[in-house]
Structures are given as structure tokens and as C-alpha cells.
Design a protein around this motif. Structure first.
Motif: not given
Length: 118
Positions: A16-25, A73-84
Motif C-alpha cells: 500500500g501507500s501513505l503520504r507524510l507531510d511536515c509543516a515548519a513554523s 518553499n513558499a508554504k514551508n512544507t515537505v512531503c514524503l509519498e511512500m509507495n509499495s
């Protein structure tokens, strides 16, 4: 101070798949590199993927071709999309940010659990 807040962890079946998000402030200027690390029970924390403010990407060999990291960069976020996903991907995943100056300054999120069942 920089705060990193992760979201998107959970339980998923193998394949399966999951998506992780991280927001910096906070004091977010000059965060050259953001990325993800993980730590499984009884193991050292290891690099998963990093991305620079200019888009340079580095993946661990174990996740290359399965995971995709991206950054807004504008939203100060990073995403990790995990598959398989595989059971060996089970770990606590931590968001990381680094500022390069005279010395290196790093920041860490609190971690989010990812569990992959067989």
C-alpha cells in the motif's frame, strides 16, 4: 525556534501507500535542507530522504524508486509519498530541517508512527 509538525502516519498493508507531510513554523528563514529520517525498534535513526531549497534530492538505497520527496518553499512544507510499502518500512518517521551557517543547526519533529502489516 523552529517547530516541525508531522502528519499522515498510520497503519497500512504491505504493497500500500501513505503520504507524510511536515509543516515548519517559527524562525523558518534559511532552512537549506529538509527531509525525513526513521527509527525502527532497536535500530539507529537512519536517513530516508532529503531535499534542498533548490531541489537537490538524496534517497536512501532502501527506498529509492518507491518513495518520493517534495518541497514547497513558499508554504514551508515537505512531503514524503511512500509507495509499495514493505513491513521493513515500519518505523517512527521524523521530519528534519537544517540551517547551514558558521555551524550546522538542526531541528526535529516529534515523529509519526508508520506500521506496515504483512
Amino acid at each position: 525556534q523552529v517547530q516541525l509538525v508531522e502528519s499522515g502516519g498510520g497503519l497500512v498493508q504491505a504493497g500500500g501507500s501513505l503520504r507524510l507531510d511536515c509543516a515548519a513554523s517559527g524562525r523558518i528563514s534559511g532552512l537549506n535542507t529538509m527531509g525525513w529520517y526513521r527509527q525502527a525498534p532497536g535500530k539507529q535513526r537512519e536517513l530516508v530522504a532529503t531535499i534542498t531549497s533548490l531541489g537537490g534530492i538524496n534517497y536512501a538505497d532502501s527506498v529509492k524508486d518507491r518513495f518520493t520527496i517534495s518541497r514547497d518553499n513558499a508554504k514551508n512544507t515537505v512531503c514524503l509519498e511512500m509507495n509499495s510499502l514493505k513491513p521493513e518500512d515500519t518505523a517512527v518517521y521524523y521530519c528534519n530541517a537544517a540551517r547551514f551557517g558558521l555551524v550546522l543547526t538542526e531541528y526535529w519533529g516529534q515523529g509519526t508512527q508508520v506500521t506496515v502489516s504483512s
